[in-house]
Design a protein around this motif. Structure first.
Motif: not given
Length: 299
Positions: A17-18, A12-15, A2
């Motif tokens: 992870n996706g 972002t963290k969510s992006e 990351r």
């Protein structure tokens, strides 16, 4: 990873992870076909596969020998040399020079040695070992020497020799030799040889009517001779169908190649035959054939 990506891209963290999930899905889609090929269950062989392979091998072996025989015969035909000949005195080698096989040649020689006589060229066609085509080619070359009469010393050449009739007697067709069969009124040397050959192929006569299966011996001839023949209770030659191979059964005149193969393949698939009723389970055999072969088989 990351940190490295954030150096060049802003996630972002969510992006992030996706993105990982997406890459994982793509990776799985790539390797699933390979996993399926590796992990899929092995298909079961058709239970009849071995029998089918053996049938193909047996057929190929049969075709091999058929082709070999045709090639050998073809080689013989190439060296045929036609010449004038007397069928009453021609040797086995002489017949072979005319295109006959050794077995065919010996059959005719046996006929003449046992008293058979060709009185005119057309008599050649009575030999079943000579095909109609070969007969047509050989006929112009047949030259039969004049028969010299063997007059008794007390008989003048001008006198007619009394015809000696065959004495009526009953002949056992299971034990008689060619000379014995020749004593039957209506049976000559050629028929005697054919009867002996068919008896050997059968393994012995089971009933008198089987004589009508001999080549050229029709129902009319049978009616003429039936009262002169008998059958002794000799042991017939039998074949055990639970141990027999193709060559053991092929001599039986009642069974075709396909029927012999079916008998053997059914036994391999279902086990030994217990009796005649089991043979009826072989679809290619009808009851008529089973009744005919019954005296010549065992279990």
């Amino acid at each position: 990873m990351r940190i490295w990506l954030n150096k060049y891209f802003s996630f972002t963290k969510s992006e992030f992870n996706g993105l990982i999930v997406l890459l994982s899905i793509l990776f799985l889609l790539k390797i699933i076909p390979y996993l399926y090929l590796y992990l899929r269950p092995v298909a079961q062989d058709d239970p009849n596969l071995i029998a089918q392979i053996q049938k193909i091998e047996l057929t190929d072996e049969r075709n091999f020998y058929d082709v070999k025989e045709r090639i050998e015969q073809a080689g013989t035909i190439k060296v045929v040399k036609l010449f004038h000949f007397d069928p009453n005195t021609l040797t086995s080698k002489g017949w072979q020079s005319l295109g006959l096989s050794p077995k065919q040649a010996q059959s005719i020689v046996n006929y003449t040695q046992k008293g058979g006589t060709f009185r005119k060229p057309e008599d050649l066609q009575k030999m079943y070992t000579i095909s109609a085509e070969r007969y047509a080619r050989l006929l112009p070359f047949v030259k039969i020497a004049a028969q010299v009469p063997n007059y008794p010393q007390n008989m003048l050449p001008g006198e007619k020799k009394a015809f000696v009739k065959k004495v009526f007697q009953v002949v056992d067709i299971n034990t008689a030799d060619s000379a014995g069969l020749d004593e039957i009124k209506g049976i000559g040397g050629a028929f005697a040889v054919r009867i002996l050959k068919y008896r050997e192929r059968l393994g012995g006569f089971h009933h008198k009517e089987q004589l009508m299966e001999v080549y050229g011996l029709d129902s009319t001839k049978y009616q003429e001779i039936k009262d002169q023949i008998s059958i002794s209770s000799v042991a017939l030659k039998v074949v055990n169908v639970n141990t027999a191979v193709f060559d053991d059964l092929k001599r039986n005149p009642y069974l075709s190649y396909k029927q012999i193969n079916a008998i053997i393949q059914y036994r391999k698939q279902h086990g030994n035959y217990a009796g005649l009723s089991d043979l009826s389970k072989v679809l290619i055999l009808n009851q008529g054939i089973i009744d005919k072969i019954a005296p010549y088989i065992s279990f």
